[in-house]
Write a protein that holds these residues in place. Sequence first.
Motif, PDB file in Angstrom:
ATOM      1  N   ARG A  36     -18.556  -5.109   4.495  1.00  0.00           N
ATOM      2  CA  ARG A  36     -17.900  -5.305   3.191  1.00  0.00           C
ATOM      3  C   ARG A  36     -17.465  -6.743   2.970  1.00  0.00           C
ATOM      4  O   ARG A  36     -17.288  -7.188   1.844  1.00  0.00           O
ATOM      5  N   ASP A  50       0.885  -1.160   0.000  1.00  0.00           N
ATOM      6  CA  ASP A  50       0.000   0.000   0.000  1.00  0.00           C
ATOM      7  C   ASP A  50       0.923   1.209   0.000  1.00  0.00           C
ATOM      8  O   ASP A  50       2.116   1.078   0.334  1.00  0.00           O
ATOM      9  N   ARG A  70       2.949   2.839   2.315  1.00  0.00           N
ATOM     10  CA  ARG A  70       2.688   2.395   3.677  1.00  0.00           C
ATOM     11  C   ARG A  70       3.185   0.959   3.788  1.00  0.00           C
ATOM     12  O   ARG A  70       2.564   0.039   3.271  1.00  0.00           O
ATOM     13  N   TRP A  80      -7.116  -8.621   0.656  1.00  0.00           N
ATOM     14  CA  TRP A  80      -6.519  -9.400   1.750  1.00  0.00           C
ATOM     15  C   TRP A  80      -7.589 -10.209   2.518  1.00  0.00           C
ATOM     16  O   TRP A  80      -8.488  -9.639   3.112  1.00  0.00           O
TER      17      TRP A  80
HETATM   18  C1  BGC Z   1      -7.709  -3.200   1.660  1.00  0.00           C
HETATM   19  C2  BGC Z   1      -6.859  -3.016   0.415  1.00  0.00           C
HETATM   20  C3  BGC Z   1      -5.387  -3.087   0.763  1.00  0.00           C
HETATM   21  C4  BGC Z   1      -5.124  -4.423   1.443  1.00  0.00           C
HETATM   22  C5  BGC Z   1      -3.673  -4.612   1.835  1.00  0.00           C
HETATM   23  C6  BGC Z   1      -7.305  -4.425   2.442  1.00  0.00           C
HETATM   24  O1  BGC Z   1      -7.920  -4.429   3.690  1.00  0.00           O
HETATM   25  O2  BGC Z   1      -9.072  -3.267   1.316  1.00  0.00           O
HETATM   26  O3  BGC Z   1      -7.164  -1.797  -0.211  1.00  0.00           O
HETATM   27  O4  BGC Z   1      -4.605  -2.917  -0.373  1.00  0.00           O
HETATM   28  O5  BGC Z   1      -5.911  -4.506   2.621  1.00  0.00           O
HETATM   29  O6  BGC Z   1      -3.335  -3.814   2.907  1.00  0.00           O
END
Ligand code: BGC
Length: 656
Positions: free
Chosen positions: A159, A41, A47, A226
């Motif tokens: 979600r 990310d 991140r 994820w």
């Molecule tokens: C998020 C994604 C993110 C992934 C990895 C998920 O919870 O929805 O947008 O890229 O985690 O951190």
Amino acid sequence: MDHKNKLKHLTKEQKIKLIMGADFWTNYDVDGSVYKFIVSDGPVGLRQPLDRMTAEQTDCIKSVAYPSFQMLSQTWDTGLAFEMGRSLGNDCIEQKVDILLAPGVNIKRLPTNGRNFEYLSEDPFVAGIFARDYIKGVQSMHVGTSLKHFCCNNSEKSRHWASMEVDERTLREIYLRPFEIACEARPWTVMCSYNLVNGMRMSEHEKLYGVLRNEFGFDGLIMSDWWAVKDSESSLNAGLNLEMPYDEEHQKEMLAKSERLDETKLNESVERVLALAEKCERESKLRKVEMSLEERRSVALKIEEEGIVLLKNEGVLPMKKGKAFVTGAPAVNYYFGGGSSNVYSEREFEPLTDALKNEGMNVEYAESVSAVRGHQAILGNLKAAVFKAAQSEYTVICVGEPNTCEYEDADRQQIKLSKEEELAIHALSKASDKLVVVVYAGAAIDMSEWINEVEAIVWAGYGGEYANRAVAEVLTGKVNPSGKLTETFPLSLGDVPSENAYRDEAVMVYSEGMNIGYRYFDTYNVPVLFPFGYGMSYSEFFYGDLAVEKDGAIVKVQFEIENASNVDGKEVAQVYVRELTKEVYRPYKELKAFKKVFIKAHERATMEFALDASAFAYYSVAKDRWVVKPGVFEIIVAANVIEEKLRAKITLKAEE
Ligand code: BGC
């Protein structure tokens, strides 16, 4: 050895491991024989957990913090999307990241969506074009992207298990369209969402994967969000290529049934993973940092300068050099959205007080209200603040929503400021006749409670590491504001049809169909707080001389904009199309082109647009494709969706 050959030498076990992540952020490397790529990310600043074996959201590396995607699209300058992508590409190279898990193109269906700040617009065209150019920017640095979250992840509540019930035409025209446009940039990967669409989990949605591959021409790898996979075998059979992250249970299950797995499907996915690994390895050799840290930071500043929206100004801005009393939590605290796109800026936080002093203002600060958690704040010494406001020429109150209000995995409870912030605005408005409210948040705020009591409102959004510098520049006129909203600000939540649509823990019905955002408010003439496309400037622009003509399959649109003020400025011109002879439902008008233009004081600019068939098409469910129906269309040039400036008709004949 290329991936076709590699495939032949792999055991079943190795194949299974290859289609499932090796840890949180990498693939299985078959004892070093396959390139180990690193994904990371996030969309507005890298991140990466300091401990790469975790999904940790807070203990992360420090990085350049760019403004949120909301701010990016509010620039209406797709060149900046490319620049931001390119800049992030440089960040990735430095951190040895192969694939950036961005951009997110989900449509802002609900103002309450906790992740709206991470998305681009309520309009599929705007969302698609910005994502496309951002992808081009990242990938120009030989770093991959992951277009996400495919699809209909338009709210965070439930979600992981709720099904989005969407009719076919709405799906095509609103929710899939940004993915379709963004696929033109050939993202290396697409990430599926957690939710279900029409009863089918997106990590198993063979039908929509088919649309992605066969109609949008996507030729990369489909990975899961994820832990979005619930049944690894069904996902594999549906066409998901890589399950992320590593899941011990799932891997055990898959290994246990390895002999029963569909070999063709398995090989297809293994090939996709191997092809991606090869691509990452090949491209990694071409990577070279091209932008210095200072250059990247200047991209972050530029986006904020261009994305800030002046929402209200009753002659008080720009501020003249003089005494300004500044108050409110975001003036002295960094505000950003929470979740996987958290960014920890390596640059020291710059308070608004310092930034205003740098612009020559005489500034005093006192706390009046401070944000604590969610929509609750603590009132400080309001009396003292009111006293200071009365002694100053200008009062600037900074308000907003920190990452305890807007974050991943939950939706906002409401769209108002905290009661305490509203109270502070009321109190200060009585003491100051030049009260400026600066809002730091990531999604629409209902301002009805206080809008009439203040003289100016500036939308700073989540502005990244240069938020306050850009705000100070706009307040003092060093920068003439030129951002415009890319989402409607409703008068209240109750006015939003999607907010009122049926939903429970398991199902959300998209009963408003295509009428989301301005498509609803404009069609049904429902008043709003601020319309889509809205933003003020210190300049004044006049539109004229519209000419519309056909040139083969293209409709050419030309008009003039005059800057009739004494200040140089930028205007965002918007071109909408309305069908007059419709055979299926169409919203009153829809945005089909836009351009931001710099015009010197008292000068004019000629605006030229070329609309192709896609500007007139609708998705025919009867024919299973986009069609352009011959008929009469109106071209509407506007400064925002409500403020229409020029109109002309054009007739399209069959076969155009
Ligand atoms: C998020 C994604 C993110 C992934 C990895 C998920 O919870 O929805 O947008 O890229 O985690 O951190």
